[in-house]
Design a protein around this motif. Structure first.
Motif, PDB file in Angstrom:
ATOM      1  N   CYS A   1     -41.068  94.220  71.432  1.00 42.85           N
ATOM      2  CA  CYS A   1     -41.238  92.967  72.165  1.00 42.85           C
ATOM      3  C   CYS A   1     -42.453  93.035  73.087  1.00 42.85           C
ATOM      4  CB  CYS A   1     -39.996  92.668  72.989  1.00 42.85           C
ATOM      5  SG  CYS A   1     -38.522  92.291  72.015  1.00 42.85           S
ATOM      6  N   PHE A   2     -43.098  91.887  73.249  1.00 43.61           N
ATOM      7  CA  PHE A   2     -44.240  91.740  74.143  1.00 43.61           C
ATOM      8  C   PHE A   2     -44.083  90.437  74.916  1.00 43.61           C
ATOM      9  CE2 PHE A   2     -45.727  94.287  70.608  1.00 43.61           C
ATOM     10  CZ  PHE A   2     -46.535  95.255  71.200  1.00 43.61           C
ATOM     11  N   ALA A   3     -44.741  90.349  76.062  1.00 42.95           N
ATOM     12  CA  ALA A   3     -44.805  89.100  76.828  1.00 42.95           C
ATOM     13  C   ALA A   3     -46.022  89.170  77.739  1.00 42.95           C
ATOM     14  CB  ALA A   3     -43.538  88.890  77.651  1.00 42.95           C
ATOM     15  N   PRO A   4     -46.616  88.025  78.052  1.00 39.73           N
ATOM     16  CA  PRO A   4     -47.752  88.035  78.965  1.00 39.73           C
ATOM     17  C   PRO A   4     -47.321  88.355  80.397  1.00 39.73           C
ATOM     18  CG  PRO A   4     -47.170  85.781  78.394  1.00 39.73           C
ATOM     19  CD  PRO A   4     -46.319  86.670  77.536  1.00 39.73           C
ATOM     20  N   ASP A   5     -48.091  89.160  81.074  1.00 39.39           N
ATOM     21  CA  ASP A   5     -47.817  89.537  82.460  1.00 39.39           C
ATOM     22  C   ASP A   5     -48.447  88.488  83.374  1.00 39.39           C
ATOM     23  OD1 ASP A   5     -47.227  90.760  84.823  1.00 39.39           O
ATOM     24  OD2 ASP A   5     -48.455  92.554  84.485  1.00 39.39           O
ATOM     25  N   ILE A   6     -47.808  87.306  83.423  1.00 38.16           N
ATOM     26  CA  ILE A   6     -48.316  86.160  84.185  1.00 38.16           C
ATOM     27  C   ILE A   6     -47.145  85.462  84.880  1.00 38.16           C
ATOM     28  CG2 ILE A   6     -50.305  85.738  82.670  1.00 38.16           C
ATOM     29  CD1 ILE A   6     -48.647  83.509  81.307  1.00 38.16           C
ATOM     30  N   ASP A   7     -47.437  84.642  85.862  1.00 36.98           N
ATOM     31  CA  ASP A   7     -46.402  83.821  86.467  1.00 36.98           C
ATOM     32  C   ASP A   7     -45.955  82.745  85.483  1.00 36.98           C
ATOM     33  OD1 ASP A   7     -46.442  85.185  88.857  1.00 36.98           O
ATOM     34  OD2 ASP A   7     -47.759  83.751  89.866  1.00 36.98           O
ATOM     35  N   GLN A   8     -44.671  82.416  85.513  1.00 36.71           N
ATOM     36  CA  GLN A   8     -44.182  81.274  84.753  1.00 36.71           C
ATOM     37  C   GLN A   8     -44.793  79.992  85.314  1.00 36.71           C
ATOM     38  OE1 GLN A   8     -39.749  83.133  83.855  1.00 36.71           O
ATOM     39  NE2 GLN A   8     -39.896  81.188  84.918  1.00 36.71           N
ATOM     40  N   LEU A   9     -44.805  78.938  84.496  1.00 37.30           N
ATOM     41  CA  LEU A   9     -45.216  77.634  85.021  1.00 37.30           C
ATOM     42  C   LEU A   9     -44.331  77.261  86.202  1.00 37.30           C
ATOM     43  CD1 LEU A   9     -46.808  74.936  84.777  1.00 37.30           C
ATOM     44  CD2 LEU A   9     -44.920  74.128  83.337  1.00 37.30           C
ATOM     45  N   HIS A  10     -43.025  77.429  86.028  1.00 39.15           N
ATOM     46  CA  HIS A  10     -42.045  77.236  87.093  1.00 39.15           C
ATOM     47  C   HIS A  10     -40.755  77.927  86.656  1.00 39.15           C
ATOM     48  CE1 HIS A  10     -41.300  73.125  84.929  1.00 39.15           C
ATOM     49  NE2 HIS A  10     -40.769  74.109  84.261  1.00 39.15           N
ATOM     50  N   THR A  11     -39.845  78.075  87.600  1.00 38.69           N
ATOM     51  CA  THR A  11     -38.547  78.692  87.316  1.00 38.69           C
ATOM     52  C   THR A  11     -37.465  77.643  87.522  1.00 38.69           C
ATOM     53  OG1 THR A  11     -39.333  80.879  87.979  1.00 38.69           O
ATOM     54  CG2 THR A  11     -36.950  80.522  87.999  1.00 38.69           C
ATOM     55  N   ILE A  12     -36.607  77.497  86.518  1.00 37.71           N
ATOM     56  CA  ILE A  12     -35.586  76.450  86.510  1.00 37.71           C
ATOM     57  C   ILE A  12     -34.194  77.048  86.682  1.00 37.71           C
ATOM     58  CG2 ILE A  12     -34.547  74.599  85.136  1.00 37.71           C
ATOM     59  CD1 ILE A  12     -37.397  73.971  86.016  1.00 37.71           C
ATOM     60  N   ASN A  13     -33.400  76.439  87.560  1.00 41.66           N
ATOM     61  CA  ASN A  13     -31.988  76.763  87.677  1.00 41.66           C
ATOM     62  C   ASN A  13     -31.283  76.184  86.449  1.00 41.66           C
ATOM     63  OD1 ASN A  13     -29.175  76.542  88.227  1.00 41.66           O
ATOM     64  ND2 ASN A  13     -29.558  76.578  90.428  1.00 41.66           N
ATOM     65  N   HIS A  14     -30.756  77.045  85.603  1.00 36.85           N
ATOM     66  CA  HIS A  14     -30.173  76.578  84.341  1.00 36.85           C
ATOM     67  C   HIS A  14     -28.795  75.934  84.510  1.00 36.85           C
ATOM     68  CE1 HIS A  14     -33.587  78.396  82.478  1.00 36.85           C
ATOM     69  NE2 HIS A  14     -33.128  78.202  81.258  1.00 36.85           N
ATOM     70  N   LEU A  15     -28.247  75.973  85.726  1.00 37.38           N
ATOM     71  CA  LEU A  15     -27.001  75.256  85.997  1.00 37.38           C
ATOM     72  C   LEU A  15     -27.237  73.781  86.276  1.00 37.38           C
ATOM     73  CD1 LEU A  15     -24.806  77.599  88.236  1.00 37.38           C
ATOM     74  CD2 LEU A  15     -24.231  76.686  85.975  1.00 37.38           C
ATOM     75  N   ASN A  16     -28.306  73.479  87.030  1.00 34.63           N
ATOM     76  CA  ASN A  16     -28.514  72.086  87.443  1.00 34.63           C
ATOM     77  C   ASN A  16     -29.866  71.506  87.045  1.00 34.63           C
ATOM     78  OD1 ASN A  16     -30.336  73.218  89.276  1.00 34.63           O
ATOM     79  ND2 ASN A  16     -28.910  73.119  91.004  1.00 34.63           N
ATOM     80  N   GLY A  17     -30.731  72.317  86.430  1.00 34.12           N
ATOM     81  CA  GLY A  17     -32.013  71.818  85.953  1.00 34.12           C
ATOM     82  C   GLY A  17     -33.078  71.682  87.024  1.00 34.12           C
ATOM     83  N   GLU A  18     -32.779  72.126  88.239  1.00 33.06           N
ATOM     84  CA  GLU A  18     -33.743  71.984  89.331  1.00 33.06           C
ATOM     85  C   GLU A  18     -34.665  73.200  89.426  1.00 33.06           C
ATOM     86  OE1 GLU A  18     -31.453  71.292  92.852  1.00 33.06           O
ATOM     87  OE2 GLU A  18     -30.676  69.362  92.143  1.00 33.06           O
ATOM     88  N   GLU A  19     -35.870  72.953  89.959  1.00 33.73           N
ATOM     89  CA  GLU A  19     -36.822  74.042  90.155  1.00 33.73           C
ATOM     90  C   GLU A  19     -36.340  74.980  91.247  1.00 33.73           C
ATOM     91  OE1 GLU A  19     -41.370  74.053  90.439  1.00 33.73           O
ATOM     92  OE2 GLU A  19     -40.937  72.103  89.549  1.00 33.73           O
ATOM     93  N   MET A  20     -36.653  76.270  91.068  1.00 30.97           N
ATOM     94  CA  MET A  20     -36.248  77.303  92.027  1.00 30.97           C
ATOM     95  C   MET A  20     -37.472  77.985  92.603  1.00 30.97           C
ATOM     96  SD  MET A  20     -33.276  79.206  89.797  1.00 30.97           S
ATOM     97  CE  MET A  20     -33.155  80.555  90.970  1.00 30.97           C
ATOM     98  N   GLN A  21     -37.330  78.489  93.794  1.00 26.47           N
ATOM     99  CA  GLN A  21     -38.343  79.341  94.409  1.00 26.47           C
ATOM    100  C   GLN A  21     -37.682  80.650  94.837  1.00 26.47           C
ATOM    101  OE1 GLN A  21     -41.523  78.797  94.451  1.00 26.47           O
ATOM    102  NE2 GLN A  21     -41.416  76.686  93.653  1.00 26.47           N
ATOM    103  N   PRO A  22     -38.414  81.775  94.824  1.00 19.84           N
ATOM    104  CA  PRO A  22     -39.811  81.887  94.358  1.00 19.84           C
ATOM    105  C   PRO A  22     -39.905  81.836  92.835  1.00 19.84           C
ATOM    106  CG  PRO A  22     -38.959  84.050  94.902  1.00 19.84           C
ATOM    107  CD  PRO A  22     -37.880  83.072  95.278  1.00 19.84           C
ATOM    108  N   ASN A  23     -41.094  81.582  92.351  1.00 25.87           N
ATOM    109  CA  ASN A  23     -41.331  81.573  90.916  1.00 25.87           C
ATOM    110  C   ASN A  23     -41.240  83.001  90.366  1.00 25.87           C
ATOM    111  OD1 ASN A  23     -41.842  80.405  88.459  1.00 25.87           O
ATOM    112  ND2 ASN A  23     -44.046  80.279  88.725  1.00 25.87           N
TER     113      ASN A  23
END
Length: 216
Positions: A38-60
């Motif tokens: 497996c590989f993935a880019p070592d970058i920040d996500q566009l944003h982080t989402i709470n998968h319970l309510n669909g709202e953005e979370m901080q910190p990213n």
């Protein structure tokens, strides 16, 4: 033993890699007697989402750190991926594929692929090695391959139109099936763009993994 590179876009359907698609991919590679890294880019996500309510979370969060959850820590930065070391490439979906690996989710037909991602995927294309893209990930295909490349991305009219504007020849496909562009050894399947259950997603993913391994 054939070896497949798997690129993950984080961890979670709304902001990263679709976990079921990723795990099913790894399972079918292993069940076929092949291995994966497996590989993935070592970058920040566009944003982080709470998968319970669909709202953005901080910190990213970081794409590589999050993807490591799926890979049980056995994952490398995308910059370490060398196509010569592998027989094929598979990219599971999830909105992270359209948010972190490229910006299709934001820019649609004006999308661009992350430079690390573009380099890695084009290396497989240029070496004529097979690749499989599932769910929303095929949005990147016309930016990696030539105009007219055949692929599927489900049946949402706006998504299909944007992919066609990018240069792909879209092919309608049942959730349990795959589309193969033989010229490019390229496989795509709708997965959770259409799937209503893990069983429906699994049928097409198993075929995609099998096709990539057969062509490698």
């Amino acid at each position: 033993m054939k070896k497949i590179a798997v690129i993950l876009a984080g961890c979670g359907v709304y902001d990263g890699a679709e976990i079921n698609e990723a795990v099913l991919t790894l399972l079918h590679i292993a069940k076929a007697g092949a291995s994966y890294q497996c590989f993935a880019p070592d970058i920040d996500q566009l944003h982080t989402i709470n998968h319970l309510n669909g709202e953005e979370m901080q910190p990213n969060r970081n794409v590589l750190v999050e993807a490591a959850r799926i890979a049980r820590g056995d994952i490398k930065a995308l910059t370490e991926l060398t196509a010569n070391d592998f027989d094929g490439l598979i990219i599971p979906g999830g909105f992270g594929a359209a948010k972190n690996l490229c910006d299709f989710a934001i820019k649609g037909s004006d999308a661009q692929v992350n430079p690390q991602m573009l380099r890695a995927c084009q290396a497989f294309a240029n070496a004529n090695k097979p690749a499989g893209y599932m769910c929303i990930a095929p949005a990147m295909i016309p930016l990696i391959y030539n105009t007219g490349v055949k692929a599927t991305i489900g049946n949402d009219a706006n998504t299909v139109h944007a992919m066609q504007k990018l240069g792909a020849q879209h092919v309608d496909c049942a959730v349990s099936d795959i589309v193969i562009d033989e010229q490019y050894k390229l496989v795509s399947t709708p997965a959770y763009m259409l799937a209503q259950s893990i069983l429906e997603a699994d049928a097409g993913i198993e075929k995609l993994v099998g096709a990539v391994l057969r062509m490698s």
